[in-house]
Write a protein that holds these residues in place. Structure first.
Motif, PDB file in Angstrom:
ATOM      1  N   GLY A 137       0.688  -1.142  -0.171  1.00 31.68           N
ATOM      2  CA  GLY A 137       0.158   0.021  -0.043  1.00 31.68           C
ATOM      3  C   GLY A 137       0.907   1.082   0.188  1.00 31.68           C
ATOM      4  O   GLY A 137       1.902   1.318   0.239  1.00 31.68           O
ATOM      5  N   GLU A 138       0.265   2.367  -0.649  1.00 35.51           N
ATOM      6  CA  GLU A 138       0.821   3.275  -0.481  1.00 35.51           C
ATOM      7  C   GLU A 138       0.270   4.444   0.630  1.00 35.51           C
ATOM      8  O   GLU A 138      -0.698   4.322   1.000  1.00 35.51           O
ATOM      9  N   ARG A 139       1.245   5.185   1.253  1.00 31.71           N
ATOM     10  CA  ARG A 139       0.847   5.904   2.334  1.00 31.71           C
ATOM     11  C   ARG A 139       1.266   7.244   2.344  1.00 31.71           C
ATOM     12  O   ARG A 139       2.429   7.651   1.649  1.00 31.71           O
ATOM     13  N   VAL A 140       0.391   8.287   2.621  1.00 27.26           N
ATOM     14  CA  VAL A 140       0.832   9.590   2.676  1.00 27.26           C
ATOM     15  C   VAL A 140       1.605   9.923   4.057  1.00 27.26           C
ATOM     16  O   VAL A 140       0.900   9.628   5.112  1.00 27.26           O
ATOM     17  N   LEU A 141       2.850  10.272   4.256  1.00 26.21           N
ATOM     18  CA  LEU A 141       3.337  10.491   5.422  1.00 26.21           C
ATOM     19  C   LEU A 141       2.864  11.725   6.120  1.00 26.21           C
ATOM     20  O   LEU A 141       2.558  12.699   5.520  1.00 26.21           O
ATOM     21  N   GLU A 142       2.701  11.490   7.671  1.00 25.90           N
ATOM     22  CA  GLU A 142       2.325  12.474   8.402  1.00 25.90           C
ATOM     23  C   GLU A 142       3.570  13.476   8.995  1.00 25.90           C
ATOM     24  O   GLU A 142       4.143  12.812   9.628  1.00 25.90           O
ATOM     25  N   PRO A 143       3.528  14.761   8.814  1.00 25.95           N
ATOM     26  CA  PRO A 143       4.669  15.587   9.211  1.00 25.95           C
ATOM     27  C   PRO A 143       4.410  15.871  10.519  1.00 25.95           C
ATOM     28  O   PRO A 143       4.423  16.904  11.163  1.00 25.95           O
ATOM     29  N   LYS A 144       4.364  14.860  11.579  1.00 29.38           N
ATOM     30  CA  LYS A 144       3.910  14.874  12.879  1.00 29.38           C
ATOM     31  C   LYS A 144       5.243  14.400  13.664  1.00 29.38           C
ATOM     32  O   LYS A 144       5.415  13.093  13.285  1.00 29.38           O
ATOM     33  N   PRO A 145       5.570  15.095  14.941  1.00 28.82           N
ATOM     34  CA  PRO A 145       6.579  14.413  15.696  1.00 28.82           C
ATOM     35  C   PRO A 145       6.230  13.026  16.369  1.00 28.82           C
ATOM     36  O   PRO A 145       7.152  12.029  16.341  1.00 28.82           O
ATOM     37  N   ASP A 146       4.946  12.416  16.460  1.00 31.67           N
ATOM     38  CA  ASP A 146       4.755  11.297  17.001  1.00 31.67           C
ATOM     39  C   ASP A 146       4.418  10.224  15.882  1.00 31.67           C
ATOM     40  O   ASP A 146       4.018   8.987  16.220  1.00 31.67           O
ATOM     41  N   ALA A 147       4.257  10.754  14.622  1.00 31.25           N
ATOM     42  CA  ALA A 147       4.269   9.575  13.747  1.00 31.25           C
ATOM     43  C   ALA A 147       5.530   8.791  13.605  1.00 31.25           C
ATOM     44  O   ALA A 147       6.559   8.813  13.867  1.00 31.25           O
ATOM     45  N   PRO A 148       5.240   7.348  12.751  1.00 27.89           N
ATOM     46  CA  PRO A 148       6.479   6.719  12.638  1.00 27.89           C
ATOM     47  C   PRO A 148       7.527   7.545  11.577  1.00 27.89           C
ATOM     48  O   PRO A 148       7.060   8.291  10.822  1.00 27.89           O
ATOM     49  N   PHE A 149       8.947   7.126  12.150  1.00 30.52           N
ATOM     50  CA  PHE A 149      10.053   8.066  11.533  1.00 30.52           C
ATOM     51  C   PHE A 149      10.347   7.605  10.126  1.00 30.52           C
ATOM     52  O   PHE A 149      10.066   6.760   9.821  1.00 30.52           O
ATOM     53  N   ALA A 150      10.493   8.742   9.485  1.00 28.06           N
ATOM     54  CA  ALA A 150      11.021   8.639   8.034  1.00 28.06           C
ATOM     55  C   ALA A 150      11.737   9.776   7.683  1.00 28.06           C
ATOM     56  O   ALA A 150      11.576  10.797   8.202  1.00 28.06           O
ATOM     57  N   ALA A 151      12.771   9.513   6.869  1.00 26.45           N
ATOM     58  CA  ALA A 151      13.649  10.518   6.612  1.00 26.45           C
ATOM     59  C   ALA A 151      14.453  10.028   5.052  1.00 26.45           C
ATOM     60  O   ALA A 151      14.285   9.023   4.628  1.00 26.45           O
ATOM     61  N   LEU A 152      14.829  11.313   4.558  1.00 32.30           N
ATOM     62  CA  LEU A 152      15.714  11.173   3.242  1.00 32.30           C
ATOM     63  C   LEU A 152      17.077  11.585   3.408  1.00 32.30           C
ATOM     64  O   LEU A 152      17.189  12.753   3.771  1.00 32.30           O
ATOM     65  N   VAL A 153      18.124  10.968   3.196  1.00 35.18           N
ATOM     66  CA  VAL A 153      19.605  11.265   3.164  1.00 35.18           C
ATOM     67  C   VAL A 153      19.622  11.854   1.792  1.00 35.18           C
ATOM     68  O   VAL A 153      19.773  11.427   0.861  1.00 35.18           O
ATOM     69  N   PHE A 154      20.291  13.177   2.032  1.00 35.28           N
ATOM     70  CA  PHE A 154      20.352  14.066   0.472  1.00 35.28           C
ATOM     71  C   PHE A 154      21.759  14.313   0.616  1.00 35.28           C
ATOM     72  O   PHE A 154      22.318  15.081  -0.517  1.00 35.28           O
ATOM     73  N   LYS A 155      22.687  13.903   1.447  1.00 40.42           N
ATOM     74  CA  LYS A 155      24.176  14.405   1.439  1.00 40.42           C
ATOM     75  C   LYS A 155      24.938  13.478   2.212  1.00 40.42           C
ATOM     76  O   LYS A 155      24.476  12.896   3.392  1.00 40.42           O
ATOM     77  N   SER A 156      26.142  13.334   1.909  1.00 34.10           N
ATOM     78  CA  SER A 156      27.131  12.471   2.835  1.00 34.10           C
ATOM     79  C   SER A 156      28.562  13.234   2.678  1.00 34.10           C
ATOM     80  O   SER A 156      28.908  13.711   1.506  1.00 34.10           O
ATOM     81  N   VAL A 157      29.145  13.447   3.753  1.00 34.91           N
ATOM     82  CA  VAL A 157      30.117  14.087   3.722  1.00 34.91           C
ATOM     83  C   VAL A 157      31.501  13.693   4.969  1.00 34.91           C
ATOM     84  O   VAL A 157      31.029  13.017   5.946  1.00 34.91           O
ATOM     85  N   ILE A 158      32.613  13.532   4.330  1.00 31.78           N
ATOM     86  CA  ILE A 158      33.576  12.914   5.215  1.00 31.78           C
ATOM     87  C   ILE A 158      34.016  13.990   6.194  1.00 31.78           C
ATOM     88  O   ILE A 158      34.677  15.007   5.770  1.00 31.78           O
ATOM     89  N   ASP A 159      33.925  13.699   7.378  1.00 36.38           N
ATOM     90  CA  ASP A 159      34.208  14.887   8.574  1.00 36.38           C
ATOM     91  C   ASP A 159      35.384  14.214   9.185  1.00 36.38           C
ATOM     92  O   ASP A 159      35.702  13.054   9.643  1.00 36.38           O
ATOM     93  N   ARG A 160      36.535  15.148   9.181  1.00 36.70           N
ATOM     94  CA  ARG A 160      37.841  14.736   9.838  1.00 36.70           C
ATOM     95  C   ARG A 160      37.728  13.971  10.938  1.00 36.70           C
ATOM     96  O   ARG A 160      38.426  12.955  11.320  1.00 36.70           O
ATOM     97  N   TYR A 161      36.722  14.448  11.833  1.00 33.84           N
ATOM     98  CA  TYR A 161      36.797  13.684  13.141  1.00 33.84           C
ATOM     99  C   TYR A 161      35.690  12.896  13.215  1.00 33.84           C
ATOM    100  O   TYR A 161      35.900  11.607  13.925  1.00 33.84           O
TER     101      TYR A 161
END
Ligand SMILES: Nc1nc2c(ncn2[C@@H]2O[C@H](COP(=O)(O)OP(=O)(O)O)[C@@H](O)[C@H]2O)c(=O)[nH]1
Ligand SMILES: [Mg+2]
Length: 690
Positions: A288-312
């Motif tokens: 099923g397709e679901r519309v994600l709810e932009p609410k703090p208590d909804a199940p977590f979902a995120a998109l990684v849009f950048k990766s960067v090598i940090d020296r530390y």
């Protein structure tokens, strides 16, 4: 940490053509908001948004996105500065997939250029709310109206919300048409009588444009002939969020002039994560397709849009939380790769600096270190009731260099180092050339590859030699061929192998790629073995019949076949598919395709003839010439093979006064006389290495 509700959260990117002032505007916004105590300067190397050593060495030219989170007026904002140069622009495109708004920075002198158009289109296609800022109003020949007109020419509906007072050296500030105040070097003031008429006329235009954004407002406007400030803001909000208008601001980034009205607009006109375009995903473990709810208590979902090598910290994955809340030590799923992970510390990014935060909610951008096998573009999801967002598509590189370690003994290090580099920048790609066995490094352009080489040296102390770039030729067919047999028959001794397929091939339009059509009826090939035929064709695609380049824009139909009750198996039909495809492609009059680039050259008028003459002599097609002050701007399409050394060519044609931008446009057939030469060379290279 941020103690700001989702409704008070905003995130946006600064986009546009390189050199038009995006990074400077970012510094000015941070300064105006009080996030930076002093106004950073790109050229002086004091910009908080200039984070990479490669950028410092290039007078601050941005080569990667830079993220800065800050607070202002009770709001939590995340600013993402993006590169304008086509070598690095895709880094910004990736970010746009994860953000809600964009500020298009335009030069007051030149107006919209290729880079502006490209980023405006991407922002609009992705459904972002777009504002525009006409920068450099202090420069000679600054022309606000012309810049606005150039935006309209791109099909946007620009509506000035702040107009400049004076231009060039006489520029002194802007009139904020919403508040009807002058905003200058010494703060806000009343609109002086001398400017009252101009301000009133501009406001009338704004009111009309805004009224058109909302049915209720237009009625009221037609009755009253005016809108209240409150109604104006409501209409603007509706217009911006629906993508119907682009509010335009003006100023001087390097002097932080005209920034206040823009900052306010970012807070008031850009949508909060709750009001932004809806995000959809696929239920994990379901269809099923679901519309994600932009609410703090909804199940977590995120998109990684950048990766960067940090020296530390090692490799940082930067993501935008779409729904739910991220917390340190939380178990999550990489919905793209399927692997389970545990988040470490959450870091809010402020240019170079990181600030640890206890949680991040919808609309927030944070980084987490050492997420194994999480790559740019991946979607993260909750382990329970998770929803997988579609991954961000990664743009493909267009230019490949053969590379080798400069020093003997470094060869082993090379592969690991390249792998690390690719982790950070997914638009770089490493592979072995099937013809020559050399490593090929593919990127967006020459500068992209050169910077990658610099990073290898800086991070891994590894020096590499770059050899002449390889043109990524492709092969395709030019006619339809029906019913070609692909056969594998081995029936001597022991267990036999038997599979026969009949394939038809036909050309498809440029850019269409590859299509396999299963037209088997009556079980001449058993259902479960048809995918094996497709697999065989797939495996033959990368090695075309002409010179071994990948085959594209072709439809393969599997129309018939034969099988044997005992000897037919997957391997047999895979090989039959491969053989059939090769035979069919050879008969279908194969030809060679080459990449063609969109090129924009800006040069002083007196060199225009030379520049055009040269482009024509390199098989270029000049599409337009434009005048911007005493500069001519030439747009052309030129085969990539003719543009490999254009940077030095243009320098010598214009005495160093020319500049150009180049990006991949499309593939086209190579003229016959050139084709034979390229085919011969490719065959010779393959023979030499076999
Ligand atoms: N005169 C003037 N120069 C500017 C302005 N904004 C930026 N610059 C200069 O233009 C150059 C490019 O600016 P930068 O912010 O790096 O542009 P970006 O490539 O779009 O990020 C730098 O040398 C800046 O100092 C402005 O408003 N007026
Ligand atoms: Mg920049």
């Amino acid at each position: 940490m941020k103690d700001v509700p989702v409704a008070g959260t905003r995130n946006f990117a600064l986009v546009g053509h390189s050199g038009d002032g995006k990074t400077s505007l970012g510094e000015a916004l941070l300064f105006e908001a009080g996030a930076l105590a002093a106004l950073g300067n790109v050229t002086a190397g004091t910009a908080a948004l200039t984070t990479l050593p490669e950028e410092k060495e290039r007078q601050g030219a941005t080569v990667g996105t830079s993220v800065y989170a800050f607070h202002h007026a009770g709001r939590h904002l995340t600013l993402v500065d993006t590169p304008g140069d086509p070598n690095f622009q895709s880094d910004g495109t990736l970010a746009l997939h994860a953000l809600d708004g964009a500020v298009l920075v335009l030069s007051a002198v030149d107006g919209a250029k290729v880079g502006s158009e490209r980023m405006l289109r991407t922002s609009q296609e992705l459904g972002l709310a777009v504002l525009a800022f006409v920068n450099g109003m202090d420069r000679e020949r600054a022309d606000f109206d012309a810049a606005v007109a150039s935006l309209a020419a791109l099909g946007a509906k620009p509506v000035p919300v702040a107009i400049p007072v004076g231009a060039g050296p006489a520029f002194s500030g802007v009139i904020d048409l919403l508040a009807m105040k002058v905003v200058g070097e010494r703060g806000e003031g009343e609109v002086p009588a001398a400017l009252a008429d101009r301000a009133a006329a501009a406001r009338a235009q704004l009111v009309e444009a805004v009224a058109e954004c909302d049915d209720e407002l237009i009625e009221h406007y037609l009755e009253a002939g005016e809108l209240s400030e409150e109604e104006m803001r409501r209409g603007l909000v509706a217009g911006v969020r629906a993508g119907r208008i682009v509010p335009v601001f003006a100023g001087v980034a390097t002097r932080a002039l005209g920034i206040g009205p823009l900052l306010r607009a970012l807070e008031e006109l850009l949508p909060s994560p709750e009001e932004a375009r809806p995000w959809r995903g696929r239920e994990l473990g379901g269809e099923g397709e679901r519309v994600l709810e932009p609410k703090p208590d909804a199940p977590f979902a995120a998109l990684v849009f950048k990766s960067v090598i940090d020296r530390y910290a090692g490799l940082l994955s930067v993501f935008r939380v779409v729904s739910g809340t991220a917390r340190p030590d939380q178990g999550v799923l990489d919905a793209t790769s399927g692997s389970k992970l545990r988040l470490g510390k959450l870091l809010l990014l402020r240019g170079h600096d990181h600030v640890e935060v206890p949680e991040a909610g919808p609309g927030d951008v944070v980084a987490v270190a050492k997420l194994k096998d999480v790559h740019t573009g991946h979607a993260l999801a909750a382990e329970k009731n998770g929803v997988a967002l579609a991954p961000i598509p990664i743009p493909k590189g267009v230019l490949s260099y053969a590379i080798a370690a400069k020093h003997k003994g470094d060869e082993d290090k090379l592969f690991t180092a390249l792998a690390r580099l690719v982790e950070e920048d997914p638009t770089l790609h490493v592979e072995r050339d099937p013809h020559t066995g050399q490593f090929l490094l593919t990127g967006m352009g020459e500068l992209h590859i050169r910077i990658a080489a610099e990073r290898l040296k800086r991070m891994f102390n590894l020096e590499i030699d770059l050899q002449r770039p390889k043109i990524p030729y492709r092969e395709t067919i030019t006619r339809k061929v029906e019913n070609v047999e692909g056969k594998l028959k081995k029936q001597t001794g022991g267990k036999g192998m038997f599979g026969v397929c009949y394939l038809s091939v036909e050309p498809m339009p440029r850019g269409a790629g590859f299509e396999f059509v299963d037209e088997i009826v009556g079980g001449s090939i058993p259902r479960n073995l048809i995918p094996a035929v497709e697999k065989g064709v797939h495996e033959a695609l990368p090695h075309g019949p002409l010179a071994g380049f990948p085959v594209v824009d072709i439809r393969v139909r599997c129309i018939d076949g034969k099988h044997h009750p005992v000897d037919s198996n997957e391997m047999a039909f895979k090989l039959a598919g491969s053989f059939g495809f090769k035979a069919a492609a050879e008969q279908a009059r194969p030809t060679l395709l080459e990449p063609v680039m969109s090129v924009e050259v800006a040069a002083p008028d007196e060199h225009m003839g030379d520049v055009i003459g040269h482009l024509n002599s390199r098989r270029g097609r000049v599409q337009s010439t434009d005048q911007r002050g005493s500069t001519s701007v030439i747009k052309a399409q030129v085969p990539m093979a003719e543009m490999l050394e254009y940077a030095s060519v243009l320098t010598s044609l214009t005495g160093g006064k020319g500049a150009f931008h180049m990006a991949f446009s499309h593939y086209e057939e190579v003229p016959a006389q050139l084709r034979d030469k390229i085919v011969d060379e490719a065959k010779a290279a393959a023979a030499a290495h076999s």
